[in-house]
Design a protein around this motif. Sequence first.
Motif, PDB file in Angstrom:
ATOM      1  N   GLU A 109       0.835  -1.303   0.028  1.00 39.36           N
ATOM      2  CA  GLU A 109      -0.189   0.099   0.188  1.00 39.36           C
ATOM      3  C   GLU A 109       0.734   1.338   0.022  1.00 39.36           C
ATOM      4  OE1 GLU A 109      -2.323   1.732   3.345  1.00 39.36           O
ATOM      5  OE2 GLU A 109      -3.895   0.112   2.324  1.00 39.36           O
ATOM      6  N   LYS A 110       0.551   2.179  -0.863  1.00 34.06           N
ATOM      7  CA  LYS A 110       1.348   3.365  -0.908  1.00 34.06           C
ATOM      8  C   LYS A 110       0.697   4.170   0.067  1.00 34.06           C
ATOM      9  CE  LYS A 110       2.360   5.229  -4.781  1.00 34.06           C
ATOM     10  NZ  LYS A 110       2.324   6.134  -6.290  1.00 34.06           N
ATOM     11  N   GLN A 111       1.749   4.982   1.114  1.00 41.47           N
ATOM     12  CA  GLN A 111       1.400   5.613   2.051  1.00 41.47           C
ATOM     13  C   GLN A 111       1.447   7.098   1.715  1.00 41.47           C
ATOM     14  OE1 GLN A 111       0.244   4.372   5.078  1.00 41.47           O
ATOM     15  NE2 GLN A 111      -0.038   2.504   3.993  1.00 41.47           N
ATOM     16  N   GLU A 112       2.477   7.615   0.790  1.00 39.25           N
ATOM     17  CA  GLU A 112       2.805   8.900   0.854  1.00 39.25           C
ATOM     18  C   GLU A 112       3.720   8.802  -0.600  1.00 39.25           C
ATOM     19  OE1 GLU A 112       5.068  12.920   2.634  1.00 39.25           O
ATOM     20  OE2 GLU A 112       5.161  10.803   3.774  1.00 39.25           O
ATOM     21  N   THR A 113       3.482   9.800  -1.256  1.00 38.95           N
ATOM     22  CA  THR A 113       4.251  10.273  -2.342  1.00 38.95           C
ATOM     23  C   THR A 113       5.124  11.568  -2.233  1.00 38.95           C
ATOM     24  OG1 THR A 113       3.099   9.051  -3.940  1.00 38.95           O
ATOM     25  CG2 THR A 113       4.430  10.895  -4.858  1.00 38.95           C
ATOM     26  N   VAL A 114       6.510  11.658  -2.409  1.00 41.37           N
ATOM     27  CA  VAL A 114       7.167  12.797  -1.939  1.00 41.37           C
ATOM     28  C   VAL A 114       7.623  13.156  -3.530  1.00 41.37           C
ATOM     29  CG1 VAL A 114       9.158  13.784  -1.081  1.00 41.37           C
ATOM     30  CG2 VAL A 114       7.779  12.217   0.124  1.00 41.37           C
ATOM     31  N   GLY A 115       7.365  14.267  -4.206  1.00 42.74           N
ATOM     32  CA  GLY A 115       8.035  14.631  -5.423  1.00 42.74           C
ATOM     33  C   GLY A 115       7.373  13.704  -6.478  1.00 42.74           C
ATOM     34  N   GLU A 116       7.782  14.139  -7.901  1.00 42.52           N
ATOM     35  CA  GLU A 116       7.270  13.269  -8.745  1.00 42.52           C
ATOM     36  C   GLU A 116       7.975  11.582  -8.775  1.00 42.52           C
ATOM     37  OE1 GLU A 116       8.002  15.307 -12.440  1.00 42.52           O
ATOM     38  OE2 GLU A 116       7.040  17.094 -11.787  1.00 42.52           O
ATOM     39  N   ASP A 144      12.035  11.768   6.886  1.00 47.84           N
ATOM     40  CA  ASP A 144      12.320  13.225   7.070  1.00 47.84           C
ATOM     41  C   ASP A 144      13.866  13.723   6.647  1.00 47.84           C
ATOM     42  OD1 ASP A 144       9.729  13.016   8.485  1.00 47.84           O
ATOM     43  OD2 ASP A 144      10.612  13.103  10.431  1.00 47.84           O
ATOM     44  N   ARG A 145      14.442  12.640   7.009  1.00 46.47           N
ATOM     45  CA  ARG A 145      16.025  12.869   6.598  1.00 46.47           C
ATOM     46  C   ARG A 145      16.009  13.067   4.752  1.00 46.47           C
ATOM     47  NH1 ARG A 145      20.965   9.148   8.284  1.00 46.47           N
ATOM     48  NH2 ARG A 145      22.559  10.351   7.564  1.00 46.47           N
ATOM     49  N   LEU A 146      15.323  12.333   4.138  1.00 47.90           N
ATOM     50  CA  LEU A 146      15.346  12.551   2.602  1.00 47.90           C
ATOM     51  C   LEU A 146      14.486  13.477   2.036  1.00 47.90           C
ATOM     52  CD1 LEU A 146      14.776   8.439   1.981  1.00 47.90           C
ATOM     53  CD2 LEU A 146      16.746   9.872   1.217  1.00 47.90           C
ATOM     54  N   ALA A 169      15.000  14.622  -1.801  1.00 46.14           N
ATOM     55  CA  ALA A 169      14.868  13.634  -2.410  1.00 46.14           C
ATOM     56  C   ALA A 169      13.343  13.230  -3.004  1.00 46.14           C
ATOM     57  CB  ALA A 169      15.421  12.289  -1.745  1.00 46.14           C
ATOM     58  N   GLU A 170      13.116  12.528  -3.865  1.00 50.96           N
ATOM     59  CA  GLU A 170      11.770  12.206  -4.248  1.00 50.96           C
ATOM     60  C   GLU A 170      11.837  10.611  -4.199  1.00 50.96           C
ATOM     61  OE1 GLU A 170      11.136  13.606  -8.291  1.00 50.96           O
ATOM     62  OE2 GLU A 170      11.069  15.642  -7.609  1.00 50.96           O
ATOM     63  N   PHE A 171      10.744  10.383  -3.739  1.00 52.05           N
ATOM     64  CA  PHE A 171      10.188   8.936  -3.239  1.00 52.05           C
ATOM     65  C   PHE A 171       8.982   8.491  -2.802  1.00 52.05           C
ATOM     66  CE2 PHE A 171      11.601  11.051   0.386  1.00 52.05           C
ATOM     67  CZ  PHE A 171      10.695  10.661   1.511  1.00 52.05           C
ATOM     68  N   ASP A 172       8.688   7.247  -2.988  1.00 54.74           N
ATOM     69  CA  ASP A 172       7.385   6.750  -2.512  1.00 54.74           C
ATOM     70  C   ASP A 172       7.532   6.074  -1.132  1.00 54.74           C
ATOM     71  OD1 ASP A 172       5.897   7.756  -4.738  1.00 54.74           O
ATOM     72  OD2 ASP A 172       6.235   5.542  -5.819  1.00 54.74           O
ATOM     73  N   VAL A 173       6.609   6.402  -0.231  1.00 54.72           N
ATOM     74  CA  VAL A 173       6.529   5.445   1.057  1.00 54.72           C
ATOM     75  C   VAL A 173       5.536   4.358   0.834  1.00 54.72           C
ATOM     76  CG1 VAL A 173       6.263   5.700   3.660  1.00 54.72           C
ATOM     77  CG2 VAL A 173       7.223   7.321   2.527  1.00 54.72           C
ATOM     78  N   LEU A 174       6.072   3.208   1.125  1.00 60.36           N
ATOM     79  CA  LEU A 174       5.120   2.141   0.832  1.00 60.36           C
ATOM     80  C   LEU A 174       5.105   1.227   2.259  1.00 60.36           C
ATOM     81  CD1 LEU A 174       6.834   0.697  -2.332  1.00 60.36           C
ATOM     82  CD2 LEU A 174       4.663   2.340  -2.215  1.00 60.36           C
ATOM     83  N   THR A 203      21.918   5.017   4.193  1.00 62.30           N
ATOM     84  CA  THR A 203      22.354   4.492   2.926  1.00 62.30           C
ATOM     85  C   THR A 203      21.615   5.252   1.748  1.00 62.30           C
ATOM     86  OG1 THR A 203      22.886   2.167   3.618  1.00 62.30           O
ATOM     87  CG2 THR A 203      22.473   2.269   1.339  1.00 62.30           C
ATOM     88  N   ALA A 204      20.218   5.371   1.975  1.00 61.17           N
ATOM     89  CA  ALA A 204      19.384   5.836   1.108  1.00 61.17           C
ATOM     90  C   ALA A 204      19.881   7.492   0.878  1.00 61.17           C
ATOM     91  CB  ALA A 204      18.031   6.009   1.375  1.00 61.17           C
ATOM     92  N   ALA A 205      20.169   8.262   1.786  1.00 58.36           N
ATOM     93  CA  ALA A 205      20.448   9.496   1.863  1.00 58.36           C
ATOM     94  C   ALA A 205      21.974   9.601   1.226  1.00 58.36           C
ATOM     95  CB  ALA A 205      20.576  10.181   3.184  1.00 58.36           C
ATOM     96  N   VAL A 206      22.713   8.846   1.229  1.00 59.26           N
ATOM     97  CA  VAL A 206      23.978   9.051   0.602  1.00 59.26           C
ATOM     98  C   VAL A 206      23.817   8.516  -0.786  1.00 59.26           C
ATOM     99  CG1 VAL A 206      26.626   7.971   0.435  1.00 59.26           C
ATOM    100  CG2 VAL A 206      25.494   8.658   2.723  1.00 59.26           C
ATOM    101  N   ALA A 207      23.036   7.450  -1.106  1.00 58.23           N
ATOM    102  CA  ALA A 207      22.790   7.101  -2.590  1.00 58.23           C
ATOM    103  C   ALA A 207      22.089   8.287  -3.382  1.00 58.23           C
ATOM    104  CB  ALA A 207      21.936   5.872  -2.305  1.00 58.23           C
TER     105      ALA A 207
END
Length: 662
Positions: free
Chosen positions: A48-55, A392-394, A399-404, A366-370
Amino acid sequence: MPIKYIPFIPEPVEGQAVLGNFNRILRYKGADELSMTLQRGMPLYEMEKQETVGENTDGNMVIRGECVSACAYLKEQGVQVDLVYIDPPFASGADYAKKVYIRRNPKVAEAIAQAERELDVDELKAFEEKMYGDVWDKEKYLSWMYENLMAIKGVMSETASIYVHLDYHIGHYVKILMDEIFGEDNFRNEIIWKRATAHSDAEFYGNNFDCIYFYTKSQTDYIFNTVYQPYDDAYVARFSRTDPDGRRWDSGNLTAKGLSGGGYDYEYKGYRSLWRMPLETMERLDREGRIHITKTGGIRSKVYLDELPGMPAQSMWLDINPVNSQAVERSDYATQKPEALIERIINASSDRGMLVADFFGGSGVTAAVANKLGRRFIHCDIGLNSIQTARDRLVTDGAEFDVLEIKDGVQLYRNPVQTMDKIKSLIPGLKNEDDLDSFWEGAISDSKLGMIPVYVPNLMDSSSKLLDVVLMNRILHQAIPDLDSSVKKVIVYYIDITDEDEIRRFIAADDSTTVEIELRDLKTVLDDVAIGDEVSFHCTEVHDDLFGGWQVVIDSFVSDRVLQKITEFNNKARMNASPKKPFKPIEISEEGLELIEYLSLDCTAADGAWHSDSEIKIDKLGYVIRNGEKTKEFWDGAIRSEKKPLRLKIRNICGDETMWEI
């Protein structure tokens, strides 16, 4: 219940031994059950997609769920990962806690700010809340790790690499697992990271390093870019000479004597030799001040220290410090690793645009550095605190991402450790029973049946979450035979179940015991564990010289869960008080706004995945982080947006999030 099961290895390589070497070298109780689990496959659940940040055109993901279930989803979607770094629990027996800070009451923040500046850091009102437990027995841990590593291998691309970060507690055992899963010939390095200074209080030799095991999936086709470490002091000391501007240099040879391929024979400034470069290059170096005449007569080059890349990285990493208490990157996450450590790994084993995954993502480093290095990323963790910290860090990094979220039942339990602490009070009649094996949580006394042992899945151990044929086989043939012969019935609670009818048929077909087995869904017991937070707010349209748009003002906030934690803290503090350390209770204002850590407004959709069109996070010192931008402002009790808000989300200081329609 899983939608279906995804094979760990759809087409096994001919001759590959599944659990072959593993069983032969590491014989222990539970290995046969693991073999059955691998044959069953990875459980695939609804996502289930909880949130979309950016495109999020790159398809970056922040996933709340367990590693195996996340890998099942990725494999089903055809996603292949180019680099994996994981920092799983170390089987160290440690419990990890989140430091929970009471925020400033925004109604009086400015008035008390000066007074609080004069207080010691210890005076900041805070308490700890357990996040998760790294508490394992060796057998369960190895089975759990084997399953996870097999799942991860299934989503790695053919050129992918994996780095597994452990320490002395269990690393040498996991090395054997990785030899089998990835192949001994694909082992590249055991990296030693010195994570702490010498331990002066150590009883024997101080354990101040971690081990990182580096494997590639292929023997010949993989990514590896040379990365560099700073030179050691002995090498740097060679650069003892300096230019007037302070630049340090060492003398380098310009002659070609002894080199194959010849050189350039000419005279320069009265010195004739066989040189390494043509005359034009020698003249250019001279104009740039890059040559010098030696005292013994001769021409040498100047090799500048600041132009050298460093020493190609070795497997002993002594130059990366752990995250200290004053570090800018610190996120107050118990197992946080430094960005420099992950940066070296990502630069070495991936190229820009590749996909980097961390299935035990923790603080999100890891995600932040990537993201900063131009890679795509997947952050996965079972803990809600990890998802919130990484999210929050991203956001702060742009950064743009989906929270699932994997809908496997885990999302019901924000904090498994605390739920397990209370489990006995939630099940009517359940009490400790010293005569029972630790497999059973306790027993219920019945006037007719006598003692009824009760099994409750350990919410801190993901391997016990799913009731399947493997677990039921263990109950029938190991746990029940060890009970007293007078036991007539047992109760088995489950969080999730493969197929209840299948399990009941399996029980009915087994004639090894006459003990009645009753199955119960634990979710029905835990539905009322946490009382939802309550908020009073009003929304108005605002037009003034500073702002035009909408404003939601929080009038009051009540979190029964947080207040319970504060009461527990105050009770313990009162009992431990002394004349030297008097009792200082945590007190909450009538409005209760100090219990809020984060607010977000969704101006895009009234339901479905969340869109954070405006957000505020209040850090532990009370300063506002507005839409990812840090400020030195105190929160004023309101949140603003340019468009009319449709929904409000509030996260309390313990991490619970609640949404309200506006």
